[in-house]
Scaffold this motif. Structure first.
Motif, PDB file in Angstrom:
ATOM      1  N   LEU A   1     103.443 116.408  62.406  1.00  0.00           N
ATOM      2  CA  LEU A   1     102.437 115.987  61.431  1.00  0.00           C
ATOM      3  C   LEU A   1     102.115 117.117  60.451  1.00  0.00           C
ATOM      4  CD1 LEU A   1      99.813 113.866  63.428  1.00  0.00           C
ATOM      5  CD2 LEU A   1     101.224 113.107  61.507  1.00  0.00           C
ATOM      6  N   GLY A   2     102.061 118.341  61.000  1.00  0.00           N
ATOM      7  CA  GLY A   2     101.812 119.483  60.123  1.00  0.00           C
ATOM      8  C   GLY A   2     102.900 119.636  59.082  1.00  0.00           C
TER       9      GLY A   2
ATOM     10  N   LEU B   1     104.654 115.414  51.538  1.00  0.00           N
ATOM     11  CA  LEU B   1     103.764 114.267  51.359  1.00  0.00           C
ATOM     12  C   LEU B   1     104.063 113.568  50.028  1.00  0.00           C
ATOM     13  CD1 LEU B   1     101.397 112.803  52.728  1.00  0.00           C
ATOM     14  CD2 LEU B   1      99.844 114.293  51.464  1.00  0.00           C
ATOM     15  N   LEU B   2     104.345 114.355  48.978  1.00  0.00           N
ATOM     16  CA  LEU B   2     104.667 113.787  47.670  1.00  0.00           C
ATOM     17  C   LEU B   2     105.941 112.945  47.749  1.00  0.00           C
ATOM     18  CD1 LEU B   2     104.361 113.548  44.587  1.00  0.00           C
ATOM     19  CD2 LEU B   2     105.620 115.721  44.403  1.00  0.00           C
TER      20      LEU B   2
ATOM     21  N   LEU C   1     104.592 107.679  60.288  1.00  0.00           N
ATOM     22  CA  LEU C   1     103.193 107.305  60.475  1.00  0.00           C
ATOM     23  C   LEU C   1     102.440 107.411  59.149  1.00  0.00           C
ATOM     24  CD1 LEU C   1     100.711 106.661  62.255  1.00  0.00           C
ATOM     25  CD2 LEU C   1     100.492 109.122  62.663  1.00  0.00           C
ATOM     26  N   ILE C   2     102.634 108.532  58.454  1.00  0.00           N
ATOM     27  CA  ILE C   2     101.964 108.729  57.163  1.00  0.00           C
ATOM     28  C   ILE C   2     102.452 107.702  56.147  1.00  0.00           C
ATOM     29  CG2 ILE C   2     101.643 110.355  55.266  1.00  0.00           C
ATOM     30  CD1 ILE C   2     102.030 112.593  57.376  1.00  0.00           C
ATOM     31  N   GLY C   3     103.770 107.451  56.143  1.00  0.00           N
ATOM     32  CA  GLY C   3     104.341 106.493  55.199  1.00  0.00           C
ATOM     33  C   GLY C   3     103.790 105.093  55.389  1.00  0.00           C
ATOM     34  N   ASN C   4     103.605 104.678  56.639  1.00  0.00           N
ATOM     35  CA  ASN C   4     103.051 103.343  56.894  1.00  0.00           C
ATOM     36  C   ASN C   4     101.595 103.250  56.452  1.00  0.00           C
ATOM     37  OD1 ASN C   4     104.866 101.301  58.476  1.00  0.00           O
ATOM     38  ND2 ASN C   4     105.415 103.316  59.275  1.00  0.00           N
TER      39      ASN C   4
ATOM     40  N   ILE D   1     112.749 112.522  54.408  1.00  0.00           N
ATOM     41  CA  ILE D   1     111.477 111.786  54.384  1.00  0.00           C
ATOM     42  C   ILE D   1     111.473 110.780  53.244  1.00  0.00           C
ATOM     43  CG2 ILE D   1     109.037 112.050  53.805  1.00  0.00           C
ATOM     44  CD1 ILE D   1     108.975 114.534  55.563  1.00  0.00           C
ATOM     45  N   MET D   2     111.959 111.168  52.073  1.00  0.00           N
ATOM     46  CA  MET D   2     111.992 110.263  50.927  1.00  0.00           C
ATOM     47  C   MET D   2     112.955 109.101  51.177  1.00  0.00           C
ATOM     48  SD  MET D   2     113.017 110.965  46.931  1.00  0.00           S
ATOM     49  CE  MET D   2     114.778 111.026  47.289  1.00  0.00           C
ATOM     50  N   LEU D   3     114.157 109.394  51.670  1.00  0.00           N
ATOM     51  CA  LEU D   3     115.145 108.341  51.904  1.00  0.00           C
ATOM     52  C   LEU D   3     114.676 107.375  52.989  1.00  0.00           C
ATOM     53  CD1 LEU D   3     118.451 110.432  51.739  1.00  0.00           C
ATOM     54  CD2 LEU D   3     117.427 109.032  49.943  1.00  0.00           C
ATOM     55  N   ALA D   4     114.057 107.908  54.031  1.00  0.00           N
ATOM     56  CA  ALA D   4     113.539 107.046  55.090  1.00  0.00           C
ATOM     57  C   ALA D   4     112.419 106.156  54.551  1.00  0.00           C
ATOM     58  CB  ALA D   4     113.027 107.883  56.260  1.00  0.00           C
ATOM     59  N   GLY D   5     111.559 106.721  53.690  1.00  0.00           N
ATOM     60  CA  GLY D   5     110.478 105.936  53.099  1.00  0.00           C
ATOM     61  C   GLY D   5     110.988 104.783  52.262  1.00  0.00           C
ATOM     62  N   ILE D   6     112.094 104.996  51.559  1.00  0.00           N
ATOM     63  CA  ILE D   6     112.702 103.916  50.776  1.00  0.00           C
ATOM     64  C   ILE D   6     113.136 102.784  51.703  1.00  0.00           C
ATOM     65  CG2 ILE D   6     114.713 103.304  49.371  1.00  0.00           C
ATOM     66  CD1 ILE D   6     114.554 106.130  48.174  1.00  0.00           C
TER      67      ILE D   6
END
Length: 502
Positions: free
Chosen positions: A12-13, A21-22, A364-367, A63-68
């Motif tokens: 999480l950190g 985060l961006l 978790l943050i993305g959701n 993180i970006m690709l997973a968020g997509i």
């Protein structure tokens, strides 16, 4: 388990660092957008953005690709509910009851249920990744080609039993879907099948023209005819939140869909599509009101929406723990890892803990970001329903054509989509469902692939399907499911349900 939670807190950190985060926000925003736009899909988007990730840190890139990827599962429900146009392949099932809820003045509630169900499924999937990821991956490894063959056949069998109306018609739709799925070059010999010497068909029929035609264009045709399914009847938007009764009915469906989607998401091949279809069939079988399915059942929306998002989250388990991508999207993520010199596999957890746990925590943050983004948009989306349909249908039709053309820049695929629209319109006149056809189209090539592989590994010995206990059990269930209809009590109940629907 406690150690895993400690690592998750560390992750999480990492995920909450401003840069990460961006890019998490950018990923889920892009995912929502491509989910709303039919035809683009996460595979094409990630493929286009993959070179850009070379200039990012490995954690930010993944993180970006997973968020997509998991963000597209959220956005895909929007056009399915409002226009009956699947924004993303896993959202096909959402059209069945989500659109009917919109017609009954519950569009806002339907969008809210889809967003909240996906949010819960995403959170549950993330924590299951943390607590039981390696164990789930080991279970997935116990599935061989014979077991996958049995699982896919069981999926088709259940879809036949749970379909509306004539069971013979459902069998015909499944077989038609399997035939359509077999068009193209044979994967082993390269020999063209059912292409009619048309080079455009050598790669087969795409899922996008099939789904957009059967659901989106066919719905426009039905609306223009002025039949009972006209979208012009969507005159009342209703409240933007589900009622207490809708929430009560949706909650257990979300739980079951999330668990089922998590299990099926780990398995290669099926993923979100198989999870959403299976969750829908399970809810219809367990429901005390099965006659409402296809007519705006809350469970018929909540379960598949939760299942497809949970499957998207769970599909990261075999990738991160074993280095095995279970679908095409995550195969591209493997490419993203290799760009940064990271070899996917069990060593990622030990050698790159910040990457591993940062990616898990970012889900978790993305959701959370997705539900914050999507819930305010509900009020905006439902405003489209106030536009007169005489202005809407040209835009919907153009929207469908642009989405189909955008996949491969092929005008032939646009014509295919129109052809499937005519087929879907004819099917509605004959009382036939499109869902079994779509499932046959998706699972047909997978059934053929695993059947061939199982027979190759067993030197052509068919007994491999009965000597392996799990494969034999799945095939036995596939045979027993249609036989239930022959039982007087079950057959009578099924007949009563469909008579009530008519």
């Amino acid at each position: 388990m406690i150690e895993s939670l400690g690592h998750f807190v560390t992750g999480l950190g990492v995920a909450l660092e401003p840069t990460n985060l961006l890019f998490c926000l950018i990923g889920v925003l892009c995912g929502t957008l491509i989910g709303v736009l039919p035809g683009i899909g996460p595979v094409a988007t990630i493929a286009m953005l993959l070179p850009i990730t070379f200039y990012l840190t490995p954690v930010a890139a993944l993180i970006m690709l997973a968020g997509i990827y998991y963000g597209s599962q959220y956005g895909g429900s929007t056009t399915s509910i409002l226009m009956r146009v699947p924004g993303e392949s896993a959202s096909v099932v959402t059209c069945l009851d989500g659109y009917e809820m919109a017609r009954k003045g519950r569009a806002g509630a339907a969008l809210a249920i889809a967003a909240l169900g996906s949010f819960f499924a995403g959170i549950l999937g993330t924590f299951l990744n943390v607590l039981f990821g390696p164990e789930f991956a080991q279970i997935a490894l116990s599935f061989g080609s014979a077991e996958y063959f049995g699982l896919m056949v069981l999926g088709l069998s259940v879809s036949i039993v749970m379909s509306h109306g004539s069971m013979l018609g459902a069998v015909g739709m499944v077989l038609l879907g399997v035939v359509l799925g077999s068009i193209g070059r044979d994967i082993n010999t390269g020999f063209p099948r059912l292409t009619f010497d048309n080079p455009v068909l050598s790669d087969g029929i795409g899922f996008v023209p099939l789904a957009v035609g059967l659901f989106g264009i066919a719905e426009v045709m039905r609306n223009l005819e002025g039949g009972s399914g006209a979208a012009g009847s969507i005159l009342k938007v209703g409240t933007l939140w589900p009622s207490r009764e809708e929430a009560r009915r949706a909650t257990p469906a979300v739980l079951r869909g999330s668990l089922l989607g998590t299990i099926l998401g780990i398995l290669p091949g099926g993923g979100s599509i198989l999870a959403s279809f299976t969750a829908y069939g399970l809810e219809k079988r367990l429901s005390r009101r099965p006659e409402e399915f296809g007519q705006g059942a809350v469970e018929g929306l909540a379960a598949p929406e939760s299942a497809n998002n949970a499957a998207a989250q769970a599909s990261f388990i075999p990738l991160l723990t074993l280095g095995i991508p279970p679908n095409a999207v995550l195969a591209l993520l493997v490419g993203g890892m290799m760009i940064h010199g990271i070899a996917p596999g069990p060593t990622v957890m030990t050698e790159q803990p910040a990457l591993f746990w940062g990616l898990i925590a970012s889900m978790l943050i993305g959701n959370i970001l997705l539900v914050i983004i999507n819930l305010p948009l509900v009020g905006i989306w439902v405003q489209f329903l106030k536009i007169p349909y005489r202005f809407m249908f040209p835009a919907i039709f153009l929207f469908c054509c642009i989405g189909v053309y955008g996949v491969n820049s092929s005008s032939f695929e646009v014509l295919l989509a129109v052809g499937f629209g005519l087929l879907g319109f004819a099917m509605s006149k004959l009382g036939l469902e499109a869902a079994p056809l779509v499932l046959g189209f998706v699972l047909g090539p997978l059934i053929e692939e695993h059947l061939r592989r199982a027979l190759t590994l067993s030197d052509g010995d068919l007994s491999v399907f009965v000597t392996r206990p799990l494969a034999a059990t799945l095939l036995a269930l596939a045979v027993l499911a249609p036989c239930l209809v022959l039982l007087p009590q079950f057959g009578k109940r099924r007949k009563e349900i469909f008579q009530e629907e008519e």
